[in-house]
Design a protein around this motif. Structure first.
Motif, PDB file in Angstrom:
ATOM      1  N   ARG A 115      37.341   7.537  -2.762  1.00 30.16           N
ATOM      2  CA  ARG A 115      37.510   8.961  -3.089  1.00 30.16           C
ATOM      3  C   ARG A 115      36.463   9.418  -4.096  1.00 30.16           C
ATOM      4  NH1 ARG A 115      44.088   9.030  -3.786  1.00 30.16           N
ATOM      5  NH2 ARG A 115      44.617   9.304  -1.573  1.00 30.16           N
ATOM      6  N   ALA A 116      36.144   8.554  -5.051  1.00 30.06           N
ATOM      7  CA  ALA A 116      35.120   8.913  -6.026  1.00 30.06           C
ATOM      8  C   ALA A 116      33.771   9.092  -5.338  1.00 30.06           C
ATOM      9  CB  ALA A 116      35.032   7.834  -7.110  1.00 30.06           C
ATOM     10  N   ALA A 117      33.473   8.238  -4.372  1.00 32.22           N
ATOM     11  CA  ALA A 117      32.213   8.357  -3.630  1.00 32.22           C
ATOM     12  C   ALA A 117      32.175   9.654  -2.828  1.00 32.22           C
ATOM     13  CB  ALA A 117      32.030   7.155  -2.706  1.00 32.22           C
ATOM     14  N   ARG A 118      33.284  10.003  -2.215  1.00 33.13           N
ATOM     15  CA  ARG A 118      33.349  11.255  -1.456  1.00 33.13           C
ATOM     16  C   ARG A 118      33.151  12.452  -2.371  1.00 33.13           C
ATOM     17  NH1 ARG A 118      38.676   9.976   1.409  1.00 33.13           N
ATOM     18  NH2 ARG A 118      39.364  11.646   0.036  1.00 33.13           N
ATOM     19  N   ALA A 119      33.822  12.427  -3.525  1.00 35.29           N
ATOM     20  CA  ALA A 119      33.705  13.545  -4.466  1.00 35.29           C
ATOM     21  C   ALA A 119      32.275  13.693  -4.939  1.00 35.29           C
ATOM     22  CB  ALA A 119      34.643  13.322  -5.654  1.00 35.29           C
ATOM     23  N   GLY A 120      31.594  12.570  -5.212  1.00 31.89           N
ATOM     24  CA  GLY A 120      30.205  12.640  -5.640  1.00 31.89           C
ATOM     25  C   GLY A 120      29.312  13.202  -4.560  1.00 31.89           C
ATOM     26  N   ALA A 121      29.549  12.811  -3.313  1.00 32.48           N
ATOM     27  CA  ALA A 121      28.730  13.306  -2.208  1.00 32.48           C
ATOM     28  C   ALA A 121      28.912  14.804  -2.009  1.00 32.48           C
ATOM     29  CB  ALA A 121      29.075  12.553  -0.926  1.00 32.48           C
ATOM     30  N   ARG A 122      30.136  15.292  -2.215  1.00 35.48           N
ATOM     31  CA  ARG A 122      30.399  16.721  -2.002  1.00 35.48           C
ATOM     32  C   ARG A 122      29.728  17.600  -3.055  1.00 35.48           C
ATOM     33  NH1 ARG A 122      36.003  15.025  -0.260  1.00 35.48           N
ATOM     34  NH2 ARG A 122      36.033  15.390   1.989  1.00 35.48           N
ATOM     35  N   GLU A 123      29.282  16.990  -4.155  1.00 39.40           N
ATOM     36  CA  GLU A 123      28.560  17.769  -5.155  1.00 39.40           C
ATOM     37  C   GLU A 123      27.166  18.170  -4.668  1.00 39.40           C
ATOM     38  OE1 GLU A 123      28.536  15.481  -8.712  1.00 39.40           O
ATOM     39  OE2 GLU A 123      30.694  15.707  -9.087  1.00 39.40           O
ATOM     40  N   ASN A 124      26.698  17.500  -3.641  1.00 38.11           N
ATOM     41  CA  ASN A 124      25.402  17.827  -3.045  1.00 38.11           C
ATOM     42  C   ASN A 124      25.636  18.786  -1.878  1.00 38.11           C
ATOM     43  OD1 ASN A 124      22.942  17.949  -1.741  1.00 38.11           O
ATOM     44  ND2 ASN A 124      22.540  15.753  -1.844  1.00 38.11           N
TER      45      ASN A 124
ATOM     46  N   ALA B  86      23.799  19.792   0.337  1.00 34.21           N
ATOM     47  CA  ALA B  86      23.109  19.426   1.573  1.00 34.21           C
ATOM     48  C   ALA B  86      23.812  18.287   2.307  1.00 34.21           C
ATOM     49  CB  ALA B  86      21.660  19.034   1.270  1.00 34.21           C
ATOM     50  N   THR B  87      24.905  17.777   1.749  1.00 37.11           N
ATOM     51  CA  THR B  87      25.609  16.659   2.367  1.00 37.11           C
ATOM     52  C   THR B  87      26.923  17.126   2.971  1.00 37.11           C
ATOM     53  OG1 THR B  87      24.656  15.049   0.828  1.00 37.11           O
ATOM     54  CG2 THR B  87      26.652  14.399   1.979  1.00 37.11           C
ATOM     55  N   ARG B  88      27.113  16.795   4.227  1.00 38.02           N
ATOM     56  CA  ARG B  88      28.390  17.071   4.889  1.00 38.02           C
ATOM     57  C   ARG B  88      29.229  15.796   4.848  1.00 38.02           C
ATOM     58  NH1 ARG B  88      29.495  20.906   8.943  1.00 38.02           N
ATOM     59  NH2 ARG B  88      27.293  21.102   9.440  1.00 38.02           N
ATOM     60  N   VAL B  89      30.496  15.927   4.473  1.00 40.10           N
ATOM     61  CA  VAL B  89      31.374  14.772   4.350  1.00 40.10           C
ATOM     62  C   VAL B  89      32.485  14.869   5.390  1.00 40.10           C
ATOM     63  CG1 VAL B  89      32.952  13.493   2.843  1.00 40.10           C
ATOM     64  CG2 VAL B  89      30.900  14.572   1.878  1.00 40.10           C
ATOM     65  N   VAL B  90      32.646  13.825   6.177  1.00 37.73           N
ATOM     66  CA  VAL B  90      33.784  13.727   7.089  1.00 37.73           C
ATOM     67  C   VAL B  90      34.540  12.459   6.728  1.00 37.73           C
ATOM     68  CG1 VAL B  90      32.723  15.037   8.953  1.00 37.73           C
ATOM     69  CG2 VAL B  90      32.394  12.567   8.862  1.00 37.73           C
ATOM     70  N   SER B  91      35.861  12.525   6.731  1.00 38.15           N
ATOM     71  CA  SER B  91      36.633  11.368   6.288  1.00 38.15           C
ATOM     72  C   SER B  91      37.883  11.201   7.128  1.00 38.15           C
ATOM     73  CB  SER B  91      37.001  11.510   4.809  1.00 38.15           C
ATOM     74  OG  SER B  91      37.822  12.647   4.596  1.00 38.15           O
ATOM     75  N   ALA B  92      38.378   9.973   7.128  1.00 32.64           N
ATOM     76  CA  ALA B  92      39.602   9.643   7.858  1.00 32.64           C
ATOM     77  C   ALA B  92      40.298   8.507   7.137  1.00 32.64           C
ATOM     78  CB  ALA B  92      39.281   9.237   9.293  1.00 32.64           C
ATOM     79  N   SER B  93      41.601   8.441   7.321  1.00 33.11           N
ATOM     80  CA  SER B  93      42.403   7.344   6.795  1.00 33.11           C
ATOM     81  C   SER B  93      43.173   6.745   7.958  1.00 33.11           C
ATOM     82  CB  SER B  93      43.365   7.842   5.713  1.00 33.11           C
ATOM     83  OG  SER B  93      44.111   6.777   5.169  1.00 33.11           O
ATOM     84  N   ALA B  94      42.821   5.518   8.337  1.00 30.68           N
ATOM     85  CA  ALA B  94      43.480   4.888   9.477  1.00 30.68           C
ATOM     86  C   ALA B  94      44.960   4.665   9.176  1.00 30.68           C
ATOM     87  CB  ALA B  94      42.798   3.570   9.814  1.00 30.68           C
TER      88      ALA B  94
ATOM     89  N   GLN C 151      23.617  15.452  15.584  1.00 32.79           N
ATOM     90  CA  GLN C 151      23.579  16.909  15.459  1.00 32.79           C
ATOM     91  C   GLN C 151      24.013  17.347  14.060  1.00 32.79           C
ATOM     92  OE1 GLN C 151      25.960  18.864  18.427  1.00 32.79           O
ATOM     93  NE2 GLN C 151      24.454  20.487  18.639  1.00 32.79           N
ATOM     94  N   LEU C 152      25.011  16.663  13.516  1.00 34.90           N
ATOM     95  CA  LEU C 152      25.503  17.006  12.188  1.00 34.90           C
ATOM     96  C   LEU C 152      24.507  16.640  11.089  1.00 34.90           C
ATOM     97  CD1 LEU C 152      29.261  15.961  12.546  1.00 34.90           C
ATOM     98  CD2 LEU C 152      28.341  18.291  12.424  1.00 34.90           C
ATOM     99  N   THR C 153      23.563  15.752  11.377  1.00 35.69           N
ATOM    100  CA  THR C 153      22.540  15.396  10.391  1.00 35.69           C
ATOM    101  C   THR C 153      21.286  16.257  10.512  1.00 35.69           C
ATOM    102  OG1 THR C 153      21.511  13.705  11.814  1.00 35.69           O
ATOM    103  CG2 THR C 153      23.315  12.988  10.371  1.00 35.69           C
TER     104      THR C 153
ATOM    105  N   LEU D 149      22.180   9.330   7.117  1.00 31.01           N
ATOM    106  CA  LEU D 149      23.614   9.127   7.266  1.00 31.01           C
ATOM    107  C   LEU D 149      24.070   7.981   6.371  1.00 31.01           C
ATOM    108  CD1 LEU D 149      25.670   9.124  10.505  1.00 31.01           C
ATOM    109  CD2 LEU D 149      25.729   7.073   9.099  1.00 31.01           C
ATOM    110  N   ALA D 150      25.229   8.146   5.765  1.00 29.79           N
ATOM    111  CA  ALA D 150      25.861   7.076   4.980  1.00 29.79           C
ATOM    112  C   ALA D 150      27.240   6.815   5.567  1.00 29.79           C
ATOM    113  CB  ALA D 150      25.975   7.469   3.512  1.00 29.79           C
ATOM    114  N   ASP D 151      27.588   5.558   5.682  1.00 28.95           N
ATOM    115  CA  ASP D 151      28.884   5.170   6.232  1.00 28.95           C
ATOM    116  C   ASP D 151      29.551   4.219   5.248  1.00 28.95           C
ATOM    117  OD1 ASP D 151      31.014   4.096   7.786  1.00 28.95           O
ATOM    118  OD2 ASP D 151      29.932   4.679   9.594  1.00 28.95           O
ATOM    119  N   ILE D 152      30.701   4.616   4.716  1.00 28.53           N
ATOM    120  CA  ILE D 152      31.435   3.738   3.814  1.00 28.53           C
ATOM    121  C   ILE D 152      32.863   3.597   4.327  1.00 28.53           C
ATOM    122  CG2 ILE D 152      30.044   4.171   1.757  1.00 28.53           C
ATOM    123  CD1 ILE D 152      32.080   6.189   0.839  1.00 28.53           C
TER     124      ILE D 152
END
Length: 245
Positions: free
Chosen positions: A58-67, A69-77, A147-149, A184-187
């Motif tokens: 979650r901290a990584a996602r929050a940091g990415a959203r501060e940019n 130019a970065t689109r964040v997509v997330s899921a929780s299995a 396309q999203l990138t 693209l970053a994948d975590i």
């Protein structure tokens, strides 16, 4: 799975999770995501229950959203959805497609140009076996990611990878195999081995992550600090009780 109580102290308004005892790991993941070069980077956060995987993600996602130019997509299995085809992929992209996020699949796209979502079942027949549908879905999902990138970087974040469905794991492997030149970053986070509902699919996807971060137990100091943040100031006599577990 609920948030990791041993690490997430609180969530401030408009801020990411407050971490106790995981700042170093969070910074390490941040450095991975900031790797220069513009190509694909990937990281896997592993650990036991309550070790802080979800909070670090979650901290990584929050940091990415501060940019911007970065689109964040997330899921929780979800362990109850591991038998549902493309359950994780749907979480990642379904909302974007419904909002018409610059995609031919989007709900705002004129009907004449709109395409079925990549995971939508197609009529099958002798000339269109299910294997062909799987291949087409992988191709279309990869095209969606590229396309999203096109206008910036993309962060794909998946929590609790151990409960992912087979089709989503196959797509993730397909993406990691081909995304070297994409911004693209994948975590992802991965729980204990005995909780993995799809051991074969996990075993095929995990080796493709470039970086792995394994979380051990929290120190007594970190546990005491967390207790103070959640419960208020802890006395000396209580610190011994908190640290004893």
């Amino acid at each position: 799975m609920p948030a990791n109580p041993a690490v997430t102290a609180s969530h401030g308004a408009g801020t990411g999770p407050v971490l106790s005892g995981r700042h170093r790991e969070s910074k390490a993941l941040e450095r991975v995501l900031a790797t220069p070069g513009g190509g694909c980077v990937s990281g896997l956060v592993q650990g036991g229950w309550g070790s802080g995987k979800t909070s670090v993600l979650r901290a990584a996602r929050a940091g990415a959203r501060e940019n911007a130019a970065t689109r964040v997509v997330s899921a929780s299995a979800d362990p109850l959805e591991c038998g549902l085809r493309h359950a994780v992929v749907r979480q990642l992209f379904e909302r974007l497609l419904a909002d018409g996020a610059d995609s031919p699949y989007g709900g705002r796209t004129p009907g004449s140009a709109r395409r079925p979502a990549p995971w939508a079942p197609q009529p099958s027949g002798p000339s269109d076996p299910m294997a062909g549908q799987d291949a087409a879905a992988l191709r279309d999902l990869y095209q969606l990611a590229t396309q999203l990138t096109a206008q910036g970087s993309l962060l794909v974040a998946v929590d609790d990878l151990q409960w992912s469905d087979t089709a989503s794991l196959r797509w993730l492997r397909h993406l990691l195999h081909r995304a070297d030149d994409l911004p693209l970053a994948d975590i992802a986070t991965l729980g204990p081995e005995d909780a993995r509902s799809n051991s074969a699919g996990i075993a095929a996807a995990v080796p493709l992550f470039q970086h792995r971060l394994t979380l051990g137990g929290l120190s007594d100091e970190a546990v005491g600090s967390l207790a103070e943040e959640v419960l208020g100031e802890v006395g000396a006599d209580q610190r011994g009780v908190v640290g004893a577990g």
